[in-house]
Enzyme design. Structure first.
Site, PDB file in Angstrom:
ATOM      1  N   LYS A 110       0.824  -1.205   0.000  1.00  0.00           N
ATOM      2  CA  LYS A 110       0.000   0.000   0.000  1.00  0.00           C
ATOM      3  C   LYS A 110       0.863   1.261   0.000  1.00  0.00           C
ATOM      4  O   LYS A 110       0.432   2.314  -0.466  1.00  0.00           O
ATOM      5  CB  LYS A 110      -0.940   0.019   1.203  1.00  0.00           C
ATOM      6  CG  LYS A 110      -1.840  -1.211   1.353  1.00  0.00           C
ATOM      7  CD  LYS A 110      -2.840  -1.330   0.224  1.00  0.00           C
ATOM      8  CE  LYS A 110      -3.993  -2.278   0.551  1.00  0.00           C
ATOM      9  NZ  LYS A 110      -3.596  -3.676   0.729  1.00  0.00           N
TER      10      LYS A 110
HETATM   11  C1  PLP Z   1      -4.235  -4.817   0.339  1.00  0.00           C
HETATM   12  C2  PLP Z   1      -3.412  -6.048   0.281  1.00  0.00           C
HETATM   13  C3  PLP Z   1      -3.673  -7.065  -0.647  1.00  0.00           C
HETATM   14  C4  PLP Z   1      -4.846  -6.992  -1.602  1.00  0.00           C
HETATM   15  O1  PLP Z   1      -4.695  -5.968  -2.557  1.00  0.00           O
HETATM   16  P1  PLP Z   1      -5.984  -5.411  -3.327  1.00  0.00           P
HETATM   17  O2  PLP Z   1      -5.500  -4.265  -4.126  1.00  0.00           O
HETATM   18  O3  PLP Z   1      -6.958  -5.016  -2.272  1.00  0.00           O
HETATM   19  O4  PLP Z   1      -6.496  -6.539  -4.157  1.00  0.00           O
HETATM   20  C5  PLP Z   1      -2.840  -8.155  -0.671  1.00  0.00           C
HETATM   21  N1  PLP Z   1      -1.802  -8.274   0.189  1.00  0.00           N
HETATM   22  C6  PLP Z   1      -1.526  -7.317   1.097  1.00  0.00           C
HETATM   23  C7  PLP Z   1      -0.391  -7.516   2.021  1.00  0.00           C
HETATM   24  C8  PLP Z   1      -2.307  -6.168   1.168  1.00  0.00           C
HETATM   25  O5  PLP Z   1      -2.017  -5.229   2.067  1.00  0.00           O
END
Ligand code: PLP
Length: 491
Positions: A110
């Site tokens: 993120k």
């Molecule tokens: C948010 C997240 C995901 C999923 O990603 P999306 O964009 O919501 O599909 C997978 N792994 C981790 C560690 C995340 O923080």
């Protein structure tokens, strides 16, 4: 380049306006009116650093920003707060290439988007002469919340409000959020799961009475969730980057295809991979990996999206989601940009908790492969990858790798494959320690040290002293109290 809503509203927005608004007034999500081409022979990007590659990709989507404005955003976002020199290293683990997206401040992917979003947003506010303060509302399955808090802490003219499911995040994730400093940060645990948090936030966005009340106080709401186009677009960059890295290493030649595997929750990260493909990056399959909450796996196999099912809390909590918001964008593109059709599907999801897509959309789903890993398979995958190949992966990345193995077995496809490695193993240290056979610790945080002792892998600095940090945010809310909490903190 203008942005339009997935639900058919005729209002076109510049990217700056779409970033400020977050979500369209007809409740749709903003999409670019066409997906731009990369516009350069990709082999010419060899030798560039991450910021330079970003400087090629972002202007294609954000063409109302000047070159100087984008450089300001890119170079402030992807600086030494990333603890890997390359920002995003691409590493081989057995038979796949892992795009390590977790070297930012909060140790999850993120950070890739949320370290640049505050710059994009504040630049957009200046461009649009926005006189209101922006209040960012965010529902989190664990990682978005902390990354948004870090990104927006003490950014002038913004407030950041985060809701996380009280029992739905890892101990490390929760502690990261409740210890967040910054005068403009507000964090609430809610009694409920991620979907409750996300629905609550969407409800607040769609409530014109709340909007009026906040406007009087001088605030405007926006979102740091992947429904904001300003989060999605920066995620396209690292798929282009990973292709360039494989070229540089001689794994592929210009024009060769790759597969991209993404451990998926809200469908944002894999949608960015789809956009990279549409920009012209040679991609064979997009492999969508789910955990035990396998709504998307079933969807790709049947064309039916059905959330009438049990919700599981798993060891990959950032993927514990039943309503994957960004799928709406894919449906829009695959329906031939039919806003009315998308609107109907979203209404039936709200009313009947399911929908079935048209044959036309089903055809388009063939770009994707959907699969899932259960808890046991996830643990086995982490253990095997570490013991046999010396590569440490977290619980989310393991779901991706397992589904890639299934894909390979089923299809025999030998196309070189990149996997989005979405979090540091330390963020889910208890599960990972268990998976590689370390002993039980009485305190969850002790796993970080035992994992380090065993593997020697560097501990992300944001996780090192977490246990000692003061807990600042202590409120737990019922989900019905979310709106009043927002009104209360925005003074
Ligand atoms: C948010 C997240 C995901 C999923 O990603 P999306 O964009 O919501 O599909 C997978 N792994 C981790 C560690 C995340 O923080």
């Amino acid at each position: 380049m203008k942005y339009k809503s997935t639900r058919g509203s005729k209002n076109l927005m510049s990217s700056a306006q779409a970033i400020i608004k977050g979500i369209a007034e007809d409740r749709g999500l903003y999409v670019p009116e066409r997906i731009p081409e990369l516009g350069i022979d990709i082999s010419k990007l060899r030798g560039l650093d991450y910021r330079q590659v970003a400087s090629h990709v972002l202007p294609k989507f954000l063409d109302d920003f000047t070159e100087e404005e984008l450089k300001h955003c890119i170079y402030n976002a992807y600086d030494s707060k990333f603890e890997a020199e390359e920002v995003v290293p691409v590493k081989k683990g057995n038979d796949a290439y892992f795009i390590e997206l977790y070297h930012g401040k909060t140790a999850a992917f993120k950070d890739m988007a949320l370290s640049i979003l505050p710059y994009l947003l504040t630049t957009a506010m200046k461009k649009e002469k926005e006189d209101k303060k922006i209040a960012i509302l965010t529902a989190t399955s664990g990682d978005t919340g902390k990354a948004a808090l870090e990104g927006f802490a003490d950014v002038p003219n913004t407030e950041i409000i985060v809701f996380f499911p009280n029992k739905g995040v890892s101990q490390v994730q929760a502690r990261q959020m409740v210890t967040q400093e910054g005068k403009n940060t507000h964090v609430f645990a809610i009694e409920g799961n991620f979907d409750d948090a996300q629905s609550g936030v969407k409800k607040i966005f769609n409530d014109s009475d709340i909007a009026d009340e906040l406007a009087k106080k001088g605030y405007k709401l926006s979102s740091a969730n992947s429904i904001n186009i300003g989060r999605l677009v920066p995620q396209v960059v690292y798929y282009v980057w990973s292709y360039v890295k494989l070229l540089e290493e001689g794994v592929i030649n210009p024009g060769d295809k790759i597969n991209i595997t993404v451990p998926t929750g809200n469908f944002g990260n894999i949608l960015a991979a789809y956009y990279a493909k549409k920009m012209g990056i040679p991609v064979n399959k997009l492999i969508c990996a789910s955990n035990k909450n396998k709504v998307l796996t079933d969807f790709f196999n049947t064309g039916v999206y059905d959330i009438n099912r049990e919700f599981y809390l798993t060891s990959s909590p950032s993927m514990d989601i039943l309503i994957s918001s960004n799928l709406e964008r894919l449906l829009y593109h695959l329906s031939g940009e039919n806003g009315e059709e998308v609107s109907k599907l979203m209404t039936s999801l709200e009313k009947d908790k399911r929908y079935e897509v048209s044959d036309k959309i089903k055809e388009g789903l063939s770009d994707f492969y959907g699969g899932f890993a259960d808890e046991e398979e996830t643990m086995e995958t982490i253990g095997k990858m570490y013991k046999e190949h010396g590569y440490l992966i977290d619980t989310h990345t393991a779901v991706g790798y397992k589904v890639y193995q299934d894909y390979k077995k089923q299809t025999g496809d030998q196309t070189p494959t990149v996997i989005a490695a979405t979090a540091s193993a330390y963020k889910f240290a208890d599960s990972v320690a268990g998976a590689i056979g370390l002993g039980k610790e009485e305190d969850g945080f002790k796993y970080i040290n035992s994992l380090h002792k065993e593997t020697g892998v560097r501990i992300p600095s944001g996780l090192k002293d977490l246990e000692q940090k003061e807990i600042i945010h202590k409120t737990v809310l019922e989900k019905e109290q979310m709106a009043s909490a927002v009104i209360k903190v925005l003074k």
